[in-house]
Design an enzyme around this catalytic site. Structure first.
Site, mmCIF file in Angstrom:
data_model
loop_
_atom_site.group_PDB
_atom_site.id
_atom_site.type_symbol
_atom_site.label_atom_id
_atom_site.label_comp_id
_atom_site.label_asym_id
_atom_site.label_seq_id
_atom_site.Cartn_x
_atom_site.Cartn_y
_atom_site.Cartn_z
ATOM 1 N N SER A 141 0.846 -1.196 0.000
ATOM 2 C CA SER A 141 0.000 0.000 0.000
ATOM 3 C C SER A 141 0.878 1.241 0.000
ATOM 4 O O SER A 141 2.072 1.194 0.298
ATOM 5 C CB SER A 141 -0.929 0.017 1.223
ATOM 6 O OG SER A 141 -0.179 0.154 2.414
ATOM 7 N N ASP A 159 12.684 3.365 2.562
ATOM 8 C CA ASP A 159 11.746 3.361 3.683
ATOM 9 C C ASP A 159 12.372 2.823 4.970
ATOM 10 O O ASP A 159 12.079 3.306 6.065
ATOM 11 C CB ASP A 159 10.459 2.602 3.330
ATOM 12 C CG ASP A 159 10.685 1.220 2.741
ATOM 13 O OD1 ASP A 159 11.828 0.708 2.783
ATOM 14 O OD2 ASP A 159 9.711 0.637 2.222
#
Length: 499
Positions: free
Chosen positions: A15, A241
């Site tokens: 997502s 990330d």
């Protein structure tokens, strides 16, 4: 006083979302403004990322943020998973949809490279864990299958760097995302151009490398007009990330390394923060990686197949007409018999199987273990195996840093899995501290804030994290069952590929 607002674009393999970070002067308060699904798209015989749809979703998130926070918004930055890239022509045209790292085009490429540059020499020159989808191997596959595209390409941009290009036109590679590619010299922190030339890869398309916190410029006028974000600048966060997540680990500064982290999600990234890369023979033997962090730190870590096992089991259950939420699956796992069946999460068969439950069952059958049949048994097998993998990697990290690691910090979405948190504490026999859940977005936003001069150091950023979130703690429970299970697990991993 109105809080300053920083926008964190955070794209994961499952997502994506646009997050708002509100700085009150003491705390960073995170709010999700827009979430959207992501996942590789099957196209012909390939797996690709639908980068145009992702960009459209990002813009929708920016529009919502502008409507709610207006002129309080200071800057925006993006982080994503590593290794994947976009090719652009000189006129800024996309040269094909970007491949997803689970695409099978890199099958066998790594082994062919080893025949030209032996594994020890390649590790000494790049410092990275050998994974078949590292950018280096993807580029070689690209050269073999579509040489005309690499010949035409003007610029290679990693996924977050492409988002920054779309936002403001910058054509740079942020250091932490570049460090995931196996195209970087870990000591010089520059492109390993001689290595790339030896492998017949073009180096002209590699962008300038910039550190996290770099001001990339104002939004394109068209983007500012479309979104309503007039006067907003783009700042490069730790664009990988995991690097953003590690920047938000709420550890206290000390004179020595005494804590490990796990950034828990689709992948589990387990490691320690070091001042320099570790390029020893032992680091090579256990296939460890050296990736970039904030302030020139090195993330000495191991990529572990994480909650991907659970995600893919859930997907398979749904295909069979049995839908469950993640909390429901965890509850079923809690009720299953403990430490009955184990797998090596990093066995290649689990990279992208058509049916994850069947892959787990086949592994257990082949290794002479009870075959998990129910949803609870399958999920329990996956979670306990993951906890034991953490224990194994923790031991390796302690060996490399030369001291005991006293606590394990778990950050990211996976830190919400209470069963896995407790299993990790039990398997590792270490206290586990959990949170923040939004570590990636928080590290992203805090780096933007620091770039504006609000904070001075990485230690300051972590102090803000401790003030901003409620942390969880799990104490280890002693059981001889874990010792017996770990002995079984080490034998399983030895038989199925070891590191």
């Amino acid at each position: 006083m109105n809080a300053q607002v920083y926008l964190a674009i955070d794209l994961g393999a499952e997502s994506g979302r646009v997050m708002v970070g509100r700085w009150t002067g003491k705390r960073m308060l995170m709010e999700e403004i827009h979430r959207f699904p992501n996942g590789p798209v099957a196209l012909g015989d390939t797996l690709r990322w639908d980068i145009l749809r992702l960009w459209e979703e990002i813009q929708q998130g920016l529009i919502r943020a502008a409507r709610q926070y207006g002129r309080r918004i200071v800057s925006v930055g993006a982080d994503t998973w590593g290794v994947d890239y976009v090719l652009l022509s000189r006129r800024g045209e996309l040269l094909g949809l970007p491949y997803a790292y689970r695409d099978n085009r890199t099958r066998g490429v790594m082994e062919r490279v080893f025949r030209k540059i032996p594994r020890p020499k390649l590790f000494a020159r790049t410092g990275l864990q050998f994974l078949p989808f590292n950018t280096l191997f993807q580029l070689i596959a690209h050269q073999q299958t579509h040489p005309e595209l690499l010949a035409t390409a003007h610029r290679l941009l990693f996924m977050p760097d492409f988002v920054h290009w779309a936002l403001c036109g910058s054509e740079v590679a942020e250091y932490t995302i570049a460090s995931t590619s196996q195209c970087l010299d870990p000591k010089r922190r520059t492109w390993a151009t001689n290595l790339l030339k030896e492998l017949g890869l073009p180096t002209r398309l590699l962008p300038e490398i910039v550190p996290p916190g770099t001001q990339l410029g104002p939004l394109r006028p068209s983007v500012a007009e479309r979104t309503g974000l007039e006067g907003v600048h783009v700042v490069a966060p730790p664009a990988h990330d995991t690097a953003s997540a590690v920047a938000a680990v709420p550890a206290r500064a000390g004179r020595s390394v005494n804590w490990a982290y796990i950034s828990s999600g689709t992948w589990s990234l387990m490691g320690v923060e070091m001042p320099q890369p570790v390029l020893t023979e032992r680091a090579l033997a256990i296939n460890i990686t050296n990736e970039g962090g904030v302030d020139g730190t090195v993330r000495l870590l191991k990529n572990i197949t994480g909650l991907w096992l659970v995600q893919q089991c859930r997907k398979a259950f749904e295909a069979r007409g049995r839908s469950f939420t993640y909390p429901e699956l965890v509850q079923k796992a809690t009720e299953a018999v403990p430490l009955r069946s184990l797998v090596n999460p990093d066995d290649p068969r689990f990279l992208n199987p058509p049916d994850m439950p069947r892959a787990i069952q086949e592994f257990c059958h082949e290794t002479g273990q009870p075959v998990p049949r129910t949803e609870g048994e399958l999920i329990r097998c996956a979670l306990e195996s993951l906890a034991l993998r953490y224990r194994q990697v923790l031991g390796w990290l302690e060996e490399l840093v030369g001291q005991r690691l006293e606590v394990v910090h778990i950050v990211g979405g996976g830190s919400q899995n209470r069963l896995l948190n407790q299993l990790t504490a039990d398997a590792c026999q270490r206290p586990v501290i959990t949170g923040p859940v939004e570590a990636t977005a928080m590290g992203n936003a805090l780096t933007q804030m620091r770039a504006r001069g609000e904070l001075k150091s990485l230690a300051d950023m972590r102090e803000v994290v401790r003030k901003s979130v409620d942390l969880g703690e799990y104490q280890p429970r002693k059981s001889d069952l874990w010792e017996e299970a770990f002995a079984r697990f080490e034998e399983l991993t030895r038989r199925s590929g070891g590191t």
